[in-house]
Design an enzyme around this catalytic site. Structure first.
Site, PDB file in Angstrom:
ATOM      1  N   LYS A  85       0.806  -1.197   0.000  1.00 49.43           N
ATOM      2  CA  LYS A  85       0.000   0.000   0.000  1.00 49.43           C
ATOM      3  C   LYS A  85       0.850   1.264   0.000  1.00 49.43           C
ATOM      4  O   LYS A  85       0.650   2.173  -0.812  1.00 49.43           O
ATOM      5  CB  LYS A  85      -0.898  -0.044   1.244  1.00 49.43           C
ATOM      6  CG  LYS A  85      -1.576   1.221   1.586  1.00 49.43           C
ATOM      7  CD  LYS A  85      -2.074   1.149   3.014  1.00 49.43           C
ATOM      8  CE  LYS A  85      -0.939   1.378   3.986  1.00 49.43           C
ATOM      9  NZ  LYS A  85      -1.393   1.794   5.315  1.00 49.43           N
ATOM     10  N   THR A  86       1.798   1.310   0.898  1.00 51.60           N
ATOM     11  CA  THR A  86       2.625   2.509   0.999  1.00 51.60           C
ATOM     12  C   THR A  86       3.429   2.711  -0.274  1.00 51.60           C
ATOM     13  O   THR A  86       3.613   3.830  -0.744  1.00 51.60           O
ATOM     14  CB  THR A  86       3.580   2.404   2.204  1.00 51.60           C
ATOM     15  OG1 THR A  86       2.830   1.989   3.327  1.00 51.60           O
ATOM     16  CG2 THR A  86       4.223   3.728   2.489  1.00 51.60           C
ATOM     17  N   ASP A 107      -4.069   8.419   3.303  1.00 53.31           N
ATOM     18  CA  ASP A 107      -3.645   7.109   3.781  1.00 53.31           C
ATOM     19  C   ASP A 107      -4.587   6.656   4.892  1.00 53.31           C
ATOM     20  O   ASP A 107      -5.155   7.482   5.598  1.00 53.31           O
ATOM     21  CB  ASP A 107      -2.215   7.237   4.317  1.00 53.31           C
ATOM     22  CG  ASP A 107      -1.562   5.884   4.504  1.00 53.31           C
ATOM     23  OD1 ASP A 107      -2.110   4.887   4.000  1.00 53.31           O
ATOM     24  OD2 ASP A 107      -0.499   5.829   5.146  1.00 53.31           O
ATOM     25  N   GLU A 108      -4.738   5.372   5.088  1.00 56.49           N
ATOM     26  CA  GLU A 108      -5.556   4.827   6.195  1.00 56.49           C
ATOM     27  C   GLU A 108      -6.950   5.454   6.230  1.00 56.49           C
ATOM     28  O   GLU A 108      -7.426   5.890   7.279  1.00 56.49           O
ATOM     29  CB  GLU A 108      -4.860   5.055   7.546  1.00 56.49           C
ATOM     30  CG  GLU A 108      -3.440   4.569   7.639  1.00 56.49           C
ATOM     31  CD  GLU A 108      -3.337   3.069   7.920  1.00 56.49           C
ATOM     32  OE1 GLU A 108      -4.350   2.361   7.736  1.00 56.49           O
ATOM     33  OE2 GLU A 108      -2.254   2.629   8.302  1.00 56.49           O
ATOM     34  N   GLN A 160      -9.062  -3.322   8.581  1.00 54.30           N
ATOM     35  CA  GLN A 160      -8.111  -2.877   9.590  1.00 54.30           C
ATOM     36  C   GLN A 160      -8.582  -1.626  10.329  1.00 54.30           C
ATOM     37  O   GLN A 160      -7.777  -0.896  10.895  1.00 54.30           O
ATOM     38  CB  GLN A 160      -6.745  -2.610   8.951  1.00 54.30           C
ATOM     39  CG  GLN A 160      -6.069  -3.877   8.471  1.00 54.30           C
ATOM     40  CD  GLN A 160      -4.666  -3.626   7.994  1.00 54.30           C
ATOM     41  OE1 GLN A 160      -3.779  -3.280   8.763  1.00 54.30           O
ATOM     42  NE2 GLN A 160      -4.450  -3.770   6.695  1.00 54.30           N
ATOM     43  N   ARG A 197       0.335  -9.240  11.012  1.00 50.16           N
ATOM     44  CA  ARG A 197       1.647  -8.612  11.246  1.00 50.16           C
ATOM     45  C   ARG A 197       2.762  -9.610  11.012  1.00 50.16           C
ATOM     46  O   ARG A 197       3.916  -9.243  10.850  1.00 50.16           O
ATOM     47  CB  ARG A 197       1.785  -8.083  12.685  1.00 50.16           C
ATOM     48  CG  ARG A 197       0.832  -6.987  13.110  1.00 50.16           C
ATOM     49  CD  ARG A 197       0.772  -5.870  12.150  1.00 50.16           C
ATOM     50  NE  ARG A 197      -0.340  -6.055  11.242  1.00 50.16           N
ATOM     51  CZ  ARG A 197      -0.504  -5.372  10.112  1.00 50.16           C
ATOM     52  NH1 ARG A 197       0.368  -4.464   9.759  1.00 50.16           N
ATOM     53  NH2 ARG A 197      -1.523  -5.620   9.308  1.00 50.16           N
TER      54      ARG A 197
END
Length: 786
Positions: free
Chosen positions: A61-62, A248-249, A279, A631
């Site tokens: 994503k980043t 973002d997010e 998330q 994670r």
DNA sequence: GTCTGCGAGGTTTTT
DNA sequence: CCTCGCAGAC
């Protein structure tokens, strides 16, 4: 963000009229696109119009986001300062800046509009503060200031602090601000039903903030939204300026942030939101998953791009995570996949109690780092323990301290939230802006100057009646001998000190030296030096650290803003240590090896989340489970304990319902140590110390009772994981106990089975009352091994 | 104005 | 059990 907004404002004006010459220079090579998969590429190259990128955990994503920015700049579609890129955390903003820099070179120096919602809002608000009745040098209050301010109001209104704790009212107001509700807009139903005179207090609070020339965190966003809504000319300029917006997010945005974005994107509509509904774990703080679920409605014609190829975890880990999250109803749905080798299954293990869980994990970690588990050694900093609640951390800290395992706790109180830092900051604040009443009040009697409640109230009264600042009121009181002689002397001296420091600050005196002088002359350092408590040394150390940090700023003013908004405590990143943190803190991180302890109903999912938010709360907890599992890159171990000491009382719990949702095919169930003897040899190589312990207990494990129990346990293993959709209870899971059986539990003693549900028993204990217990933690009363 | 003892309460926490 | 905040005592 040290007062440079003026320069940028000018650049903003000047640049606006210049032709977009950069745009002509399109069609440059695009090496940064190499290596992106098809979907990532679409996320990068779909530049016009609204785009929603649904990016599952570990799907790059980043990378997509940063490459998109690089692409915008490199193709000349926008100058760096015409791109608005918003994150939630400073850390994310830093990382993004860093990575974009790596892609396009130094150009990003000119990306002034990359930052958090809050820092960008401050930048905008400083330029238009007068539109909401503030001066552009307003101060930013943190939660602590907020509550203290609220307490003042509650007291002034003669409201019972017990019934309406300032803390609760402050969080109520916070909640309203998250939903972009100004006092007039709060639905009357809520205002009265919730809190007695809620909106009235809210309005009073806002009024106080204005007189203090201050904002709380919520205001930063809300004022900006208000300005945009009420001043079309201002909005118009920003709308035209920001040709491209990236977020973002997105799943974590609240209503205020949503409005903020929608207003800004109103003109060009080139808004790209990246997020993952699975998330979303900040609902309790006002985040609205609905924002992401509704995106296509809010921005008609939006393109939705799904990133589903996972580059992080093994298939077993992905499958387990997917199995759990599949139980949620309100989700957009994604299917993560990967083509890496299968790797190891998740491991699941139950323990007798929390201490044993910590001991076992400690030993496992040593096995990992030594290389006796898995093929090669796993360095300690590749290992993380992710807990639901901070109080779980203690067991691990205790254990790791005794075995000398280096660890670090991530999160905890932030540097600038510590008492000594906040006190020092308050001194600096008053020295820079003598009008800062909250800061003045904080330190007027720190160190003790004999200026207690009564003196403070008196100062407040004089200030209110004469419409002057607290410092001026103090000055007047001291001069007119309005307090006891002793108090007047102390107060006069303090005021004189502040006058002196303020003058020095204005003259541009070296601010590091000035800060040191303030702490010294005020007696603040002295106070901690005299203090004998064990943490005094640490506090002095922190103060030193604070002064050192000052050096990186041009003046105190700039530093103050940095601290209130940006500063976080990054510590020895390099060291090889195991990380212990909450699941919340772990979002966005990854570790080769992850331990997820404490999967017990009531702890995780948290009872409170379920009580307060019902199914919604449970689903958020489940997303937390999903975040936790995803994670892990290679190893993931979930554990639970049957008993846990909570506030030093023993409580028993059942394994988390999320454990039942783990698809069995991807989970290896380990035999817990200690319970059946020899379990260790089968599960993991035990370190010497443990073997010695075992040897000492060997006779116990040899007793007939244990042998019988062990045999039975093997035919009916630990809380059997089932296929998520397989709702029928597996026949093999039916326990050998029946209602009426007399049983023995090591902690609770004798009892009688009242009810049997799968492998869970409801037992009435003679001494401990009724409890729910997993069958394998009790023995039939005649099987007691001693 | 500061110190002591008692009772209540004790998730998560980007800014 | 341990910490915080408050009421009453010095």
């Amino acid at each position: 963000m040290n007062g440079d907004w003026i320069d940028e404002a000018e650049a903003f004006e000047a640049a606006e009229t210049r032709p977009l010459s950069a745009r002509a220079a399109a069609a440059r090579p695009t090496p940064y696109l190499d290596g992106l998969n098809e979907e990532q590429r679409a996320a990068v190259e779909t530049l016009e119009g609204p785009v929603l990128v649904l990016a599952g955990a570990g799907t790059g994503k980043t990378r997509a986001l940063t490459t998109r920015i690089a692409h915008l700049i490199a193709t000349g579609r926008a100058r760096p300062n015409e791109v608005l890129a918003v994150t939630f955390t400073n850390k994310a903003a830093r990382e993004m800046r860093h990575r974009v820099g790596g892609l396009v070179g130094a150009v990003v120096e000119g990306m002034p509009w990359l930052g958090t919602f809050h820092s960008l809002s401050v930048k905008i608000l400083r330029r238009h503060a007068e539109l909401v009745g503030l001066k552009s040098n307003f101060t930013i209050l943190d939660t602590d200031d907020q509550i203290r301010l609220m307490r003042q109001i509650v007291q002034a209104e003669r409201i019972d602090e017990k019934r309406w704790p300032p803390r609760m009212l402050a969080s109520l107001i916070d909640g309203w601000k998250n939903r972009a509700l100004t006092p007039e807009r709060v639905p009357s139903s809520e205002a009265s039903a919730y809190a007695h005179r809620g909106t009235e207090l809210y309005a009073a609070y806002q009024e106080r903030l204005r007189t203090l020339n201050a904002c709380d965190f919520g205001d930063l966003l809300l004022h900006v939204v208000g300005i945009f809504q009420n001043h079309p000319d201002v909005l118009d300029r920003y709308q035209s300026w920001f040709r491209y917006i990236l977020v973002d997010e997105y799943q974590d945005t609240n209503v205020a942030q949503y409005l903020w974005l929608r207003l800004l994107a109103g003109r060009h509509r080139n808004i790209c939101c990246v997020g993952d509904d699975d998330q979303s774990i900040y609902g309790w703080r006002g985040a609205e998953v609905e924002n992401i679920l509704r995106f296509e409605k809010d921005f008609p014609g939006a393109k939705v791009i799904r990133l589903e190829r996972n580059y992080r975890s093994t298939p077993h880990i992905l499958a387990a995570a997917s199995g759990v999250i599949a139980a949620n109803e309100s989700r957009l749905g994604k299917t993560l996949w990967t083509d890496v080798a299968k790797g190891e299954k998740l491991r699941l293990i139950g323990h007798w109690d929390g201490e044993e869980e910590a001991r076992w994990i400690g030993e496992e970690i040593e096995a990992f780092t030594r290389g006796t588990r898995g093929a090669e050694p796993v360095p300690a900093d590749a290992i993380a323990i992710l807990v639901r609640a901070t109080h779980q951390m203690r067991a691990f800290e205790d254990r790791f301290l005794t075995i000398g395992l280096p660890y670090r706790v991530i999160g905890g109180p932030r540097f600038y939230e510590r008492q000594e830092i906040r006190d020092a900051m308050a001194y600096f604040r008053v020295a820079v802006s003598p009008d800062d009443g909250l800061a003045f009040e904080r330190i007027v009697n720190v160190p003790k100057r004999g200026l207690g409640d009564k003196a403070v109230q008196e100062i407040n009264r004089v200030a209110r009646e004469n419409g002057i600042s607290l410092l001026e009121a103090a000055r007047a009181l001291a001069a007119e001998r309005g307090l006891s002689a002793r108090a007047c002397g102390q107060l006069g001296a303090l005021v004189a000190d502040f006058d002196r420091w303020h003058a020095l600050a204005r003259e541009g005196e070296d601010h590091v030296g000035l800060a040191e002088a303030i702490l010294e002359e005020s007696g603040y350092t002295q106070m901690w030096q005299a203090e004998k408590s064990p943490d005094a040394a640490g506090r002095l150390e922190n103060l030193k650290e604070l002064v050192k940090g000052l050096g990186e700023f041009e003046n105190l003013q700039g530093f103050l803003e940095h601290v209130s908004l940006v500063m976080d405590n990054e510590q020895d990143e390099g060291a090889r240590k195991v990380s212990i943190m909450t699941l919340h803190a772990a979002k966005g991180l990854e570790f080769p090896c992850v331990f997820l302890p404490g999967w017990e109903d009531g702890l995780f999912p948290s009872q409170r989340a379920m009580d307060e938010s019902g199914l919604k709360g449970l689903e958020e907890e489940r997303r937390l489970a999903y975040v936790g599992i995803t994670r892990a890159r290679r190893f993931c171990t979930i554990s639970f304990a049957a008993n846990r000491r909570v506030y030093n009382q023993w409580q028993s719990a059942l394994p988390s319902r999320f454990i039942d949702e783990l698809p069995a095919a991807h989970v290896e169930v380990l035999t817990p140590p200690g319970l059946y003897g020899g379990g260790y040899g089968a599960a993991s190589p035990a370190p010497m110390s443990t073997l010695a312990d075992r040897a000492a207990e060997a006779d116990v494990y040899d007793s007939p009772g244990w042998k019988r129990m062990r045999a039975r346990a093997e035919s009916r293993p630990v809380s059997q994981p089932r296929e998520a959709r397989d709702m029928v209870i597996d026949a093999t899971a039916v326990p050998a106990f029946a209602a009426g059986d007399r049983v023995f539990h090591q902690k609770f003693g004798y009892g009688v089975v009242r009810r049997v549900e799968g492998d869970k028993l409801a037992i009435d204990f003679e001494k401990a009352g009724s409890k729910n217990i997993v069958a394998r933690f009790v023995v039939a009363a005649d099987d007691i091994p001693f």
